[in-house]
Structures are given as C-alpha cells and as structure tokens.
Design a protein around this motif. Structure first.
Motif, PDB file in Angstrom:
ATOM      1  N   HIS A 354      49.511  31.106  36.690  1.00  0.00           N
ATOM      2  CA  HIS A 354      48.326  31.630  36.662  1.00  0.00           C
ATOM      3  C   HIS A 354      47.261  30.867  35.688  1.00  0.00           C
ATOM      4  CE1 HIS A 354      45.004  34.918  36.717  1.00  0.00           C
ATOM      5  NE2 HIS A 354      45.211  34.876  35.283  1.00  0.00           N
ATOM      6  N   LEU A 357      46.329  27.650  37.312  1.00  0.00           N
ATOM      7  CA  LEU A 357      45.266  27.578  38.304  1.00  0.00           C
ATOM      8  C   LEU A 357      43.938  28.025  38.009  1.00  0.00           C
ATOM      9  CD1 LEU A 357      47.540  28.974  41.137  1.00  0.00           C
ATOM     10  CD2 LEU A 357      46.596  26.567  40.958  1.00  0.00           C
ATOM     11  N   GLN A 358      43.929  29.065  36.990  1.00  0.00           N
ATOM     12  CA  GLN A 358      42.556  29.513  36.354  1.00  0.00           C
ATOM     13  C   GLN A 358      41.858  28.296  35.812  1.00  0.00           C
ATOM     14  OE1 GLN A 358      42.838  32.331  33.050  1.00  0.00           O
ATOM     15  NE2 GLN A 358      41.580  33.439  34.069  1.00  0.00           N
ATOM     16  N   HIS A 360      42.308  24.956  36.654  1.00  0.00           N
ATOM     17  CA  HIS A 360      42.411  23.532  37.410  1.00  0.00           C
ATOM     18  C   HIS A 360      42.611  23.857  39.011  1.00  0.00           C
ATOM     19  CE1 HIS A 360      42.873  21.159  33.755  1.00  0.00           C
ATOM     20  NE2 HIS A 360      44.025  22.102  33.477  1.00  0.00           N
ATOM     21  N   HIS A 361      42.166  25.061  39.434  1.00  0.00           N
ATOM     22  CA  HIS A 361      42.141  25.204  40.931  1.00  0.00           C
ATOM     23  C   HIS A 361      41.418  24.278  41.829  1.00  0.00           C
ATOM     24  CE1 HIS A 361      37.867  26.667  40.819  1.00  0.00           C
ATOM     25  NE2 HIS A 361      38.130  27.272  39.876  1.00  0.00           N
ATOM     26  N   LYS A 365      43.241  22.330  44.966  1.00  0.00           N
ATOM     27  CA  LYS A 365      42.675  22.378  46.325  1.00  0.00           C
ATOM     28  C   LYS A 365      42.614  21.114  46.791  1.00  0.00           C
ATOM     29  CE  LYS A 365      40.148  26.722  45.687  1.00  0.00           C
ATOM     30  NZ  LYS A 365      38.715  27.527  45.356  1.00  0.00           N
ATOM     31  N   TRP A 381      47.547  31.939  46.385  1.00  0.00           N
ATOM     32  CA  TRP A 381      47.142  32.084  44.901  1.00  0.00           C
ATOM     33  C   TRP A 381      46.201  31.452  44.249  1.00  0.00           C
ATOM     34  CZ3 TRP A 381      50.564  35.935  44.288  1.00  0.00           C
ATOM     35  CH2 TRP A 381      51.892  35.996  44.977  1.00  0.00           C
ATOM     36  N   LEU A 382      45.352  30.416  45.140  1.00  0.00           N
ATOM     37  CA  LEU A 382      44.225  29.962  44.789  1.00  0.00           C
ATOM     38  C   LEU A 382      43.037  30.991  44.929  1.00  0.00           C
ATOM     39  CD1 LEU A 382      44.589  26.504  46.583  1.00  0.00           C
ATOM     40  CD2 LEU A 382      44.810  26.853  44.127  1.00  0.00           C
ATOM     41  N   THR A 392      42.239  35.953  45.002  1.00  0.00           N
ATOM     42  CA  THR A 392      43.040  34.792  45.702  1.00  0.00           C
ATOM     43  C   THR A 392      43.329  35.274  47.216  1.00  0.00           C
ATOM     44  OG1 THR A 392      44.958  36.295  45.372  1.00  0.00           O
ATOM     45  CG2 THR A 392      44.704  34.627  43.766  1.00  0.00           C
ATOM     46  N   ASP A 434      37.097  24.419  50.202  1.00  0.00           N
ATOM     47  CA  ASP A 434      37.608  25.981  50.308  1.00  0.00           C
ATOM     48  C   ASP A 434      37.379  26.131  51.807  1.00  0.00           C
ATOM     49  OD1 ASP A 434      37.614  26.100  47.642  1.00  0.00           O
ATOM     50  OD2 ASP A 434      36.124  27.787  47.428  1.00  0.00           O
TER      51      ASP A 434
END
Length: 609
Positions: A354, A357-358, A360-361, A365, A381-382, A392, A434
């Motif tokens: 968590h 990803l917070q 370095h999402h 991606k 989870w992204l 997410t 995205d």
C-alpha cells in the motif's frame, strides 16, 4: 593506390597542451578525476601483481596516498615498470600497459583499458613524477620518469635503494590554481568517494599523524550479519548514507554471471513523471558514476541503485558505461529482480504494498501496461480517479459492474458530478496509462464490463422535462442556439442532479478538432489544402450545452422574454459551463465570457437607473 617514390611515412605531431585542454573540457567532467585515475592505475597494477604472485595472502599489497600543502603522492605495491616499459607506455599517448605481453588476455581483470588516464594529472599539475620498479624483472633497476605538460619527458635509472620493493610512486606538485582539488582534506574526501568499495587496502596520510584507512570495511552486502533483520537494517542504513533518504525498502541485487552485487533502494516519495534518477555504479570496487541512468529500464524510476560489477565496460572517460550486449543483459536481469520484489511484496506484505503504490503507482502502471504478470498481481490495487473519488479498481468494481472510461481529464471533469449523481461509474482515463489499464480490468475481473464513455450514454441518464415546460422554454432555446452557433453548439433542456449545476457542456477534444478541420476545409474550398482537408473531413459532431431545469438560475433564464438579454444569458451559461469543464479556453470563448459579463452588468445598471 601506389604512393609516389618521394612519399615518406610521417607521424602525427601531438600538441600535448591542446590534448590536455580537450580532456579537461570534453572527456572528464571535473579535474577531481585525476585522483581516481591514479588510484585506478594503482589498482590495475596490484591486479597484475596478484596474477604474478597468486599465492600472496590477501592484503599483502596495497595503495598509500599522501597529501600535504606541497605534493600529492600515490604509491602502490603493484607490478611496476621497467625502463623499456616507461618509454613504451608512459611516453606514448593511448598505449596502455594493460596491453603488455603476458596479460593482454587478462584485460577484463583491469578497470582501465584506454591508456590515457595519466594525462588527467596535467589537469592539476604541470609535471608528473613517476618512480617505479618492476616485479616481472626483479633484478631491473628502479626507473624515474618526469613528464611535463609541454610534451617533453626525461627518463633515468636509479639505484635499487631508491625503490627497494616493486611498485610505483606517482608524485604531483599541484599548480596554484588546483588547490581546490589537491588540499589534504579534499584528497582524503575524494579517495573515500572513489575508493570506498575497493578490495585492496588503501590508506591516507597527511603528514600530521598516522595513516588512516580509506576503505576499512568491505561492501555492506559482502559482510556477514547475525540475523536477516540485522542485514536488512544495515543495508537500509548504507542506502540512507549514500543517497540521503531512508528507503521504503531495500532490494538485494546479485548477478553472478557478471559479478554484480549491490542494492536497490525504494524511494519513499513519488518521483515526477519522466524524471530519472542516476545510479551509483562501481566497477571492480572503483566508483565509475553517480548518474548511471542506463543500468535500469525507464520504468524503474522508483529505485536508486548502488552496485559493484566485474564485467561492465566503462567508456573512455570511465564516467559512464559502454552500451553493449552485456549492459543490455544486465539491465534486463535487474528489471527481473525488481519485478520479483513487487511480486513478493504483493503476496506477503500488504502494508508495504500500500505504501509503495501510494508513492509509485505511475511507475507500476507503466510496467503493468507491458507486463501481464504485474498486471494480474497489481491492477486491482492501483489507484484511479473515479466518480467515487480516488480508489482502487477492486473497490470501484464492487459497486459498478459496468465501468465507463473517459478519454481525457477534461471529459471526466465535465461529466463527473452529473455521472455520479446519475449512478454511473466513470473512471478518468485521461492520465498516462489509465485508460489502457482500465480496459484490461475484465482480464482480472471477468464479471465487470468496461466501455468508453459515450456522451449519448450520459445524456440518456438525464431526465427530460415535461412537455409544458419544454414548450415554454422553446423561444429561449432557439435564441440560445442562435447565439452559440458560432461554437457549433446545440442547446437542450433537461433535469438532472446535482441541482447546483446550472449547465453541462458535453464536448470532446476530438470533436473540436474535427469541427476546426471542417471550418478550415470550408475556408480553403477549391484550393490544394481545401482538397486535403476535405478528404480527411468526417461529420463534425456538435457540442451540447445541456441546461438544468432544476437549477434556479436556469429557470430564471428560460423565462427571459427580452431577446438580447436572453442571448447574453445563454452566452454566460455557456461560458460558465466551459470554465467548470477546466479545459483550456479558446480566445473566442474568453472573449465571449468577458462580453457576456459586461452586457449583463450594463443591463443591470440600465434597469437601476
């Protein structure tokens, strides 16, 4: 081609001062590299000495640095040089002693390969003084070489007492303008900077006390620790010392095929898109570069690495890596190490995942787009921007079995509030990666369907007004359509939530571009450009200004019976809707907003007077 009989072979005349200037301004990044080159030559000499005497215990041979206010001296116990070697290698630019008979096949054991490193000393001194004695020819006398910046040199033999043991001593008398790089404290600092991971013992002496070790400990990954936790903490502490931040986690790197070891430190904060951090690369213990971007792929900008490798090739300046098949293979192998770390964290440490990803999402991606394994592990989870806020896709798909995706940030901002009120689940697909990733959600969640947002889909969820209300507003709507025809904009009246939104402007960047192309085709009709644009032309979709009957401002506007005021109010509603969409305004739209505001203000003043 046959040369004329009076043609003779000639040699190039080298202007050494000009060559030194070339090195200082174009090959080397700073005069400080003189010490690295001297230490590197010493290390290579020690490597050759160990090849001659492989039974010698580790630590038998070393490097000693000395610096005071007058000289800088580097002494090693390496293989040394004979008088013939001195003439061949020190006085011939580009000739390297690593190419000498007997060790040419071992060139991969040496850091330097180019034979020009000694010239870097002319960046800080006008004369280089070398005293050497060969270990290959034990009965050879010591030899002294003095090279000067004007290209001249002298050689003489010395009695054995001048150099009792094999090895080489290089002494520099710094120029007055080189004090910044030759002060004892700076020499000590540079020695630690370049040589902290060298495998041979290196000491420094400034003449004021006993010599101190420059590299007292082995690299942190080469040490033993009582527990895995102690090892992890030690590596994290080293990473913080090197890079200046406490890493989110450390990833051990070990590629035996190329003799590479080191760590990757996961950055604790997000990195701006497109920005790449350099990595700290050592070759055989000697620092090569602190900005080696080429060691990792572009997507791996969430880590900074410090590595030591045996088989990577430095460029001529020894400040970056030579791009070859070995480097490409190392880059791919290190990328696999990072993927394996992500997989391990995803499977075993949700809290770390968590936090990772917070921060370095975006990096993940970019990797997930091209890596199906990472996609399957991490896509749910992204975080994405949605009509339910930032969440997410796993959370979002629990409440929305049909996911709609916008093609731009602008489109999302136009429709988000109304779509949310209508119960539609919309994802902002305007950010990098995205839209593509959202469309791959059914690969992970087959029960979810994903489609691009169609304006018709949104407008179908807006409630029509009753017949009586629509007839009452018909005159106003006709004036509004006429006023906004210049923007190819239709006007409709609907009822939708939230009631605080007076109007919704449904338009897309593609539609605007198509209308612009159509307009240019009409203006260029009959010409070459008109034919080209006409061939590209498609039916240009019109923008839609959808007025909200539930909004008090709109209910007041549609009741206006004064034509000019009605037109002005329609322009004002269009301008407000364009502003709320947060897209860049065209000059004509900015002018319309200013004009409509002034007209409304003038109308109010006339009414009061």
């Amino acid at each position: 081609m046959t040369l004329p009989e009076n043609t003779a072979d000639r040699t190039f005349q080298v202007d050494l001062r000009g060559l030194v200037d070339l090195l200082s301004h174009h090959l080397y990044s700073s005069p400080r590299v003189y010490l690295r080159e001297l230490m590197q030559n010493a290390v290579d000499a020690l490597t050759a000495r160990h090849a001659l005497e492989p039974a010698a215990p580790a630590g038998t041979f070393g490097i000693r640095l000395y610096a005071d206010a007058a000289v800088v001296r580097v002494e090693d116990d390496g293989v040394g040089l004979t008088e013939a070697d001195v003439h061949t290698f020190l006085a011939t630019i580009g000739r390297s002693s690593k190419r000498a008979d007997g060790i040419a096949e071992q060139r991969g054991d040496f850091i330097g390969q180019f034979g020009i490193g000694l010239l870097s000393c002319f960046l800080v001194a006008d004369e280089i003084h070398v005293v050497s004695r060969s270990a290959r020819t034990p009965d050879a006398p010591a030899v002294e070489w003095r090279g000067r910046g004007d290209g001249s040199y002298t050689v003489r033999t010395l009695p054995a007492s001048a150099r009792p043991r094999p090895g080489t001593t290089v002494t520099l008398t710094p120029r007055a303008d080189a004090g910044e790089w030759t002060r004892p404290a700076r020499v000590r600092s540079l020695a630690g900077h370049f040589g902290s991971l060298l495998r041979h013992p290196v000491t420094f002496d400034d003449g004021t006390g006993p010599a101190v070790p420059v590299n007292p400990e082995a690299a942190p990954w080469a040490r033993t620790y009582p527990t895995p936790g102690a090892r992890s903490r030690a590596l994290a502490t080293y990473g913080e010392e090197v890079f200046g931040f406490a890493p989110l986690d450390t990833i051990e790197l070990d590629l035996p095929a190329v003799g590479l070891k080191g760590i990757a430190c996961v950055l604790p904060e997000a990195v701006p898109a497109g920005r790449r951090h350099g990595h700290r690369v050592h070759v055989k213990g000697m620092l090569l570069s602190e900005q080696a971007e080429e060691i990792l792929p572009d997507w791996a900008f969430f880590v900074r690495c410090v590595v030591d490798a045996e088989s990577l090739r430095p460029t001529a300046s020894r400040e970056s890596l030579y791009e070859d098949d070995t480097l490409a293979a190392v880059r791919d192998a290190l990328a696999e190490k990072l993927r394996a770390w992500i997989a391990r964290v995803a499977a075993s440490d949700p809290d770390l995942l968590h936090r990772f990803l917070q921060a370095h999402h975006l990096s993940v991606k970019s990797l997930a787009v091209h890596d199906d394994e990472i996609l399957r592990m991490l896509l749910p989870w992204l975080p994405f921007e949605t009509t339910d806020g930032h969440c997410t896709l796993d959370e979002f798909s629990r409440t929305h079995r049909t996911v709609l995706v916008t093609s731009s940030v602008e489109e999302f901002r136009q429709v988000a509030a109304i779509a949310s009120a209508a119960g539609l689940g919309v994802v902002n697909g305007g950010y990098t990666y995205d839209r593509e990733l959202a469309h791959r959600l059914p690969e992970i969640r087959p029960e979810v369907s994903v489609a691009d947002l169609d304006p018709a889909t949104l407008t179908a969820h807006l409630d029509p007004v009753d017949r009586e209300t629509e007839l009452a507003a018909a005159a106003y709507l006709a004036l509004a359509r006429d006023a906004l025809a210049v923007f190819d904009c239709d006007v409709a009246l609907r009822a939708f939530q939230p009631a605080s939104a007076p109007a919704l402007l449904v338009d897309s960047r593609e539609a605007r571009h198509e209308r612009t192309r159509s307009r240019l085709a009409r203006e260029q009709e009959g010409g070459l450009w008109g034919d080209i644009l006409g061939a590209l032309q498609q039916e240009a979709p019109r923008a839609q200004l959808i007025l909200n009957q539930l909004n008090p401002l709109v209910r007041t506007a549609v009741a206006i019976d004064e034509p000019e005021l009605a037109r002005t109010s329609a322009e004002a509603l269009y301008g407000q809707a364009a502003l709320l969409s947060r897209r860049p305004l065209r000059p004509a739209e900015s002018s319309l907003i200013n004009r409509s505001f002034l007209d409304l203000l003038a109308h109010a003043l006339r009414k009061d007077s």
